[in-house]
Structure formats: C-alpha cells, structure tokens
Design a protein around this motif. Structure first.
Motif, PDB file in Angstrom:
ATOM      1  N   SER A 142     -10.015   0.212   3.889  1.00  0.00           N
ATOM      2  CA  SER A 142      -9.924   1.040   5.093  1.00  0.00           C
ATOM      3  C   SER A 142     -11.139   1.931   5.290  1.00  0.00           C
ATOM      4  O   SER A 142     -11.114   2.832   6.113  1.00  0.00           O
ATOM      5  CB  SER A 142      -8.671   1.943   5.027  1.00  0.00           C
ATOM      6  OG  SER A 142      -7.551   1.298   5.557  1.00  0.00           O
ATOM      7  N   GLU A 148     -10.961  -2.919   8.626  1.00  0.00           N
ATOM      8  CA  GLU A 148      -9.575  -3.088   9.067  1.00  0.00           C
ATOM      9  C   GLU A 148      -9.457  -4.177  10.126  1.00  0.00           C
ATOM     10  O   GLU A 148      -8.476  -4.939  10.126  1.00  0.00           O
ATOM     11  CB  GLU A 148      -9.037  -1.765   9.607  1.00  0.00           C
ATOM     12  CG  GLU A 148      -8.858  -0.704   8.532  1.00  0.00           C
ATOM     13  CD  GLU A 148      -8.201   0.555   9.046  1.00  0.00           C
ATOM     14  OE1 GLU A 148      -7.829   1.393   8.211  1.00  0.00           O
ATOM     15  OE2 GLU A 148      -8.061   0.704  10.276  1.00  0.00           O
ATOM     16  N   CYS A 179      -5.508  -0.042   0.475  1.00  0.00           N
ATOM     17  CA  CYS A 179      -5.819   1.134   1.286  1.00  0.00           C
ATOM     18  C   CYS A 179      -5.330   1.040   2.727  1.00  0.00           C
ATOM     19  O   CYS A 179      -4.892   2.031   3.315  1.00  0.00           O
ATOM     20  CB  CYS A 179      -7.318   1.397   1.267  1.00  0.00           C
ATOM     21  SG  CYS A 179      -7.947   1.882  -0.356  1.00  0.00           S
ATOM     22  N   GLU A 182      -1.739   1.794   2.871  1.00  0.00           N
ATOM     23  CA  GLU A 182      -1.516   3.221   2.674  1.00  0.00           C
ATOM     24  C   GLU A 182      -1.863   4.018   3.924  1.00  0.00           C
ATOM     25  O   GLU A 182      -1.168   4.963   4.294  1.00  0.00           O
ATOM     26  CB  GLU A 182      -2.366   3.721   1.498  1.00  0.00           C
ATOM     27  CG  GLU A 182      -2.071   5.135   1.063  1.00  0.00           C
ATOM     28  CD  GLU A 182      -0.658   5.269   0.526  1.00  0.00           C
ATOM     29  OE1 GLU A 182       0.032   6.219   0.961  1.00  0.00           O
ATOM     30  OE2 GLU A 182      -0.242   4.452  -0.303  1.00  0.00           O
ATOM     31  N   ARG A 183      -2.928   3.652   4.611  1.00  0.00           N
ATOM     32  CA  ARG A 183      -3.387   4.430   5.763  1.00  0.00           C
ATOM     33  C   ARG A 183      -2.536   4.200   7.005  1.00  0.00           C
ATOM     34  O   ARG A 183      -2.156   5.140   7.700  1.00  0.00           O
ATOM     35  CB  ARG A 183      -4.845   4.085   6.083  1.00  0.00           C
ATOM     36  CG  ARG A 183      -5.473   5.072   7.075  1.00  0.00           C
ATOM     37  CD  ARG A 183      -6.891   4.702   7.411  1.00  0.00           C
ATOM     38  NE  ARG A 183      -6.978   3.786   8.528  1.00  0.00           N
ATOM     39  CZ  ARG A 183      -6.884   4.147   9.817  1.00  0.00           C
ATOM     40  NH1 ARG A 183      -6.682   5.415  10.149  1.00  0.00           N
ATOM     41  NH2 ARG A 183      -6.999   3.245  10.779  1.00  0.00           N
ATOM     42  N   GLY A 200       1.123   0.197  -1.273  1.00  0.00           N
ATOM     43  CA  GLY A 200      -0.046   1.042  -1.406  1.00  0.00           C
ATOM     44  C   GLY A 200      -0.707   0.860  -2.771  1.00  0.00           C
ATOM     45  O   GLY A 200      -0.170   0.186  -3.655  1.00  0.00           O
ATOM     46  N   THR A 266      -6.107   7.576   1.031  1.00  0.00           N
ATOM     47  CA  THR A 266      -5.572   6.233   0.779  1.00  0.00           C
ATOM     48  C   THR A 266      -5.351   5.964  -0.705  1.00  0.00           C
ATOM     49  O   THR A 266      -4.543   5.104  -1.061  1.00  0.00           O
ATOM     50  CB  THR A 266      -6.516   5.142   1.331  1.00  0.00           C
ATOM     51  OG1 THR A 266      -7.807   5.290   0.736  1.00  0.00           O
ATOM     52  CG2 THR A 266      -6.642   5.263   2.848  1.00  0.00           C
ATOM     53  N   ARG A 267      -6.055   6.705  -1.569  1.00  0.00           N
ATOM     54  CA  ARG A 267      -5.920   6.486  -3.016  1.00  0.00           C
ATOM     55  C   ARG A 267      -5.484   7.733  -3.769  1.00  0.00           C
ATOM     56  O   ARG A 267      -5.295   7.671  -4.987  1.00  0.00           O
ATOM     57  CB  ARG A 267      -7.223   5.944  -3.594  1.00  0.00           C
ATOM     58  CG  ARG A 267      -7.463   4.494  -3.166  1.00  0.00           C
ATOM     59  CD  ARG A 267      -8.537   3.836  -3.995  1.00  0.00           C
ATOM     60  NE  ARG A 267      -8.605   2.401  -3.729  1.00  0.00           N
ATOM     61  CZ  ARG A 267      -8.053   1.453  -4.470  1.00  0.00           C
ATOM     62  NH1 ARG A 267      -7.363   1.793  -5.543  1.00  0.00           N
ATOM     63  NH2 ARG A 267      -8.182   0.190  -4.172  1.00  0.00           N
TER      64      ARG A 267
END
Length: 583
Positions: A142, A148, A179, A182-183, A200, A266-267
């Motif tokens: 991401s 993306e 990522c 997650e985003r 994620g 994201t992490r």
C-alpha cells in the motif's frame, strides 16, 4: 453497528495485543445491517453448509468473551483448541492447493514465506500453476497508489477465473493479505464481492480459520494490528528451493511516523523478535547451505529485544550524531549492534545484509562492527528522501541535509570502500523548484551506487494527508522524477567506474537472464555482476578446475560498468575467508 466497525473501535480501545479477532460477514448480518439479500448462486448452493455453520456460530464465543480475554490474558497453550464454531477437520487444508502472489517490498516476500509455513502445517499444498489453484492469495503493498491499483487490476483478472470454475470442483477462494488488506479493510469486501478473506500483516496465523469460514460461504477478515506479534516461532518456508539467500525478519512495524508514510498504519508499532529465535533461524538457514541472509525490518536498525529482563536497563538508545526522533527515546534491551555481532558469528562463510534502516540509528558501534567483520557486507542503505532541509522537516525525518551529509562522510571514513544506496521522493507536499534542485545536488554530492526513486503518492491516514496539501502537479512530479533518475544514473556510473580493474568477491546466483553463456551474482555492495560461465581453478582444491554453481563464491576482475551492472572475467572459485587475500 457493522461487525467491522466493532473491530475498528476495539482496535482503538486496547489492550488488544493478544486477541485474535475474527470478522464474519454472514448473509443474516448483512440483511439486518444493510438490508441486502444473500449473494449469488455459489453462495445459495452452500445454503445447507451455511445454516449449519450459523447455528454453531450462534453457540460460539460472544464479543464479551473476547473483551474478557483481552483484559485477563492467560497463558497460551502449545496447541490451541479450534474455535467452537469450527471442527478440526474444517480447519484442515485437506490438500487443497494454494497459489501465492507477492507484491512490494522484501518484507512481503518474507510474509509470503510465513503465510505458507502456517498453511503448510494445516495440510495445504503449494502450486505454481494458477489454473489448478483452489485458493489464491495476494500478498499486497500500500506504499503508493500505483501499488494498490495493480492489485485492483489483478482482482478483475481473477474474477473471470472464479466465474469459470466448474461446479464439480471445490469453489475457488481468493484472499487479500498484507498492507492493502490492513489499509482498506471493508472497502475491499464491498467493492470486490469475489474476495473471500482479508488478513492483515499480523493475522497470518489465522489463515486456516479464515479459509475454513470462507468454505461455508461467508466473507471473513482479521485485520487487527498487534503490539507483540513477530512470528518468532514460525519458521518461514523458502519459496524458491534453489535460492542462495534468504530474508530473516527481525522486527515489525515502525514508530518513526514520517509524515508521508503509511507503514505505521498498515504494520503497526515497532516490536522486535527475541535474539535467540533469530539466531536459531539463521543457524537453520546455514545448515540448509544458504550463503547470504538479509535481516529485515521497517526500521531494521532500531531493533530492541526487551524479552530478557536482565537487559532492560535504563540505558538510552544512541542515535547518529545530529539526528533526532519523533517518538519517545527507547531505553534498555538488546540493540542492533548486539544482534549483528551474534548473527555474523553463526557462519563466517555466510554473508550478512540488513534493510531497511533509518539514518538516525547508526551509532558508531554498528559502523565499527560492519568494518571489522568480513562477512557483514560493506553496503549501507541510507534513505535520504530529499536534499532540502525544509522538505525534510515537513517529512518529519528528524535530520537536516547538513546532518545527513555529515553522516555520509562519517560512514565512508569508518568503512572504507562502502557502497551506499538511498530512497528519494519527488514532488512532496510544498516542494519548490529550489527544493528539487537541492535534491539533485545531493545526488551529485554523494554519488550513490544504487537508488530507489519515486514520485510522491499521498496516502490516507498519514500526517501529510491531514496536515499538508498535495500541491505539486502530477506532471511536475513526473518531470522532477525523471530528472532525479537521470542524475542518479550519471553519478552511479561514475561511482561504479572506480571498480574497473579491481577484483571483487561475487556470490553466484545463477545463469544470466540475458545470456545463457554467462553467470550472474552480486558483489559485496549488492550490485549485479555478469561474467562468463567457464572452467576456473578451485582455490580450495589446488589443480582442480570447476564451473561455478549457485551458492559459490568466485573472484571476478571487473572490466566494465553501467549505473546498475558490473561485468568482468571470472578468476577462480574461493571462500569468503580466503578471498580477503585477493580483494
């Protein structure tokens, strides 16, 4: 409240580090929340399975159960019982075939190996043939919008594959990992109904459970970020059996909060693996015959193992001279220099690299160690991002141009012959033409051997998104990027010309992609080296002539260079220890 909203609110309430939360999007839930009907024909065919699953789910743990578990954590058993709504058989892969695609950075390559290790233990099989896959998992990035968009385009391609799936076959399941999952979270599930699971970066242990839920016709996601997940007890499975090198993740997350960067969102927050688990993994890789490991982390040289109580003293972290940090300075724990020291001692014939570091975390003890150890590569990635102090301040990098240049000089004095690489962003918020020219001048001044240059791409959630304006037109970003790339290549070619006539140690990787009669490998500075595949002397066995194989060390005399590649004549096969007499 939508189930995913519950998860997102729970993330902000903490402490959720030990909770593995499973989001289930059932037809019944969608009807009650959104007033929608059940999905298409495939889901209708699975109505019986779904009904049985839903009844077991109703008798399973409630939201309060997870809250109690978070507030009163108990010792985790060695083998966890399956959740009440799934059987052991349903959690098993039952030899279904998994196809994995990896996009983005080296961390995603390592994440792919972790995810496959988890699935392999659950009875799944690996396939490299997309057409025969029962499960397709995309490990995503991401960092920029283009990354993306690549995944959205790929999902459209896979949609046709899923639609054409024969009814006699096991239904094809598609998952988004990493990522992007997650985003974007729910946006993916709503926009692409053909996506079955989201996981994620901290949820790969949950993959068997998520896939089991998907088998009942539900969409499932686990997108919680953890404060302690490092996968320390998961031994990654190498995705390339013939590889000569491997990535070893030593820490996850980032606390730097640079204004342009999505990584902390994201992490998650920084957390490091115990030193003992890292050393065990490196030993196993050495036993498998691998000749190079790269220690990985979003901010790899901020490593701090606080798992051993006796090392949790009050000693503050040493930063590079002239650098500051956006987060509260950390104290205690075993630092990166300690880890690097011990990793380099595992196998003197194994090369050690690390990426990606932050310039603030290069104290003298790290530089001295790199200089002293023959098997720690004399190559440092030193992300600058910009050559303008004004832009660096807006980026919240924690240093000025002057401090960065001073560090470059200090590194070159401490490690003679060191190879430097860097990252640069063109067209950050508010960047003027003068700021851009300062970046151009930094490229000329430092003369990097390698570079990674990109146009700025604003990301939601970042400080820049909330506080700054993306006011540099796209055509200006691209023009500046092209100028930076041109200057980088000119200067890299000059820097690499210093290698002509020198003898360098090269780790052979395999046959060159451009010529079947040539071999390729990488030198200490991580530059690609091309040389003829001919018989050579083996220094370890006098009088014996051999052809170099992947994993061999060879000495190559460099005859020509470009900005990215060196070419030369191979002299002999050697060892890392013996090569010091020639290089």
């Amino acid at each position: 409240m939508h189930p995913l909203q519950c998860v997102l609110q729970a993330q902000r309430r903490g402490p959720w580090a030990s909770v593995s939360w499973l989001l289930l999007r059932t037809c019944r839930a969608q009807s009650s929340v959104h007033g929608t009907t059940c999905p298409g024909p495939e889901r209708q065919q699975e109505n019986g399975v779904r009904k049985d699953f839903s009844s077991r789910l109703a008798a399973g743990p409630t939201f309060q159960h997870f809250l109690r578990s978070a507030l009163d954590p108990q010792e985790k058993p060695d083998v966890e019982d399956p959740p009440p709504y799934l059987t052991v058989d349903e959690l098993s892969g039952r030899q279904r075939k998994v196809y994995l695609e990896t996009y983005g950075c080296q961390m995603n390559v390592n994440d792919t190996e972790i995810a496959w290790s988890v699935l392999q233990k659950s009875g799944y099989l690996r396939t490299r043939n997309l057409q025969e896959a029962d499960v397709i998992l995309l490990v995503t990035c991401s960092i920029r919008e283009k990354a993306e968009q690549t995944i959205w385009n790929r999902l459209h391609q896979l949609k046709a594959l899923k639609t054409k799936r024969l009814r006699s076959q096991v239904p094809l399941r598609i998952g988004i990992l990493g990522c992007m999952a997650e985003r974007l979270k729910e946006e993916i599930l709503n926009r692409e109904k053909m996506v079955d699971i989201l996981a994620g970066p901290d949820a790969y242990r949950d993959l068997p459970r998520l896939l089991a839920v998907a088998e009942s016709g539900q969409q499932a996601a686990n997108v919680l970020l953890s404060l302690d997940e490092t996968y320390a007890d998961v031994m990654p499975v190498q995705t390339s059996p013939s590889a000569t090198s491997a990535f070893v993740s030593i820490m996850r997350g980032c606390d730097n909060m640079c204004s342009y960067c999505i990584v902390p969102f994201t992490r998650g927050r920084e957390r490091s693996r115990p030193v003992a688990s890292i050393l065990e993994e490196v030993r196993k890789l050495s036993e498998q015959g691998l000749k190079e490991v790269t220690l990985l982390g979003q901010n790899v040289n901020s490593f701090r193992d606080s798992s051993e109580v006796q090392f949790n003293n009050a000693v503050s972290t040493n930063l590079s001279r002239g650098f500051s940090t956006n987060c509260k300075p950390k104290q205690g724990g075993l630092r990166f220099a300690h880890l690097l020291d011990h990793v380099s001692r595992v196998d003197p014939e194994m090369r050690i690299r690390f990426t990606s570091p932050h310039p603030k975390d290069f104290p003298d003890e790290v530089l001295q160690l790199i200089h002293e150890r023959d098997n720690i590569c004399k190559q440092i990635h030193l992300p600058a991002q910009s050559g303008s102090s004004r832009v660096l301040e807006a980026m919240r990098r924690g240093y000025s141009r002057e401090a960065y240049v001073e560090l470059v000089h200090h590194i070159r004095e401490s490690i003679p012959g060191v190879s430097l690489s860097s990252d640069f962003i063109a067209g950050f918020c508010g960047e003027t033409e003068e700021d851009h020219l300062q970046t151009v001048s930094l490229l000329r001044e430092v003369q990097y051997n390698m570079g990674f240059l990109f146009a700025y791409s604003m990301r939601q959630k970042t400080r820049a998104y909330h506080r700054l304006k993306d006011d540099v037109p796209e055509e200006v970003k691209l023009r500046r990027l092209e100028e930076l790339i041109t200057v980088f290549r000119e200067e890299a070619t000059k820097a690499n010309m210093a290698s002509v006539g020198c003898t360098q140690l090269v780790l052979v990787e395999g046959v060159s992609k451009r010529s079947a009669t040539d071999l390729c490998g990488r030198n200490d500075g991580n530059l690609k080296v091309i040389f003829p595949n001919v018989e050579i002397e083996d220094v370890s066995n006098s009088g014996v002539r051999v052809r170099a194989q992947p994993g061999d060390y060879v000495l190559v005399k460099i005859t020509s260079t470009s900005s990215q590649t060196l070419k030369g004549h191979v002299l002999c096969r050697t060892t890392l220890k013996d090569s010091s007499a020639y290089c």
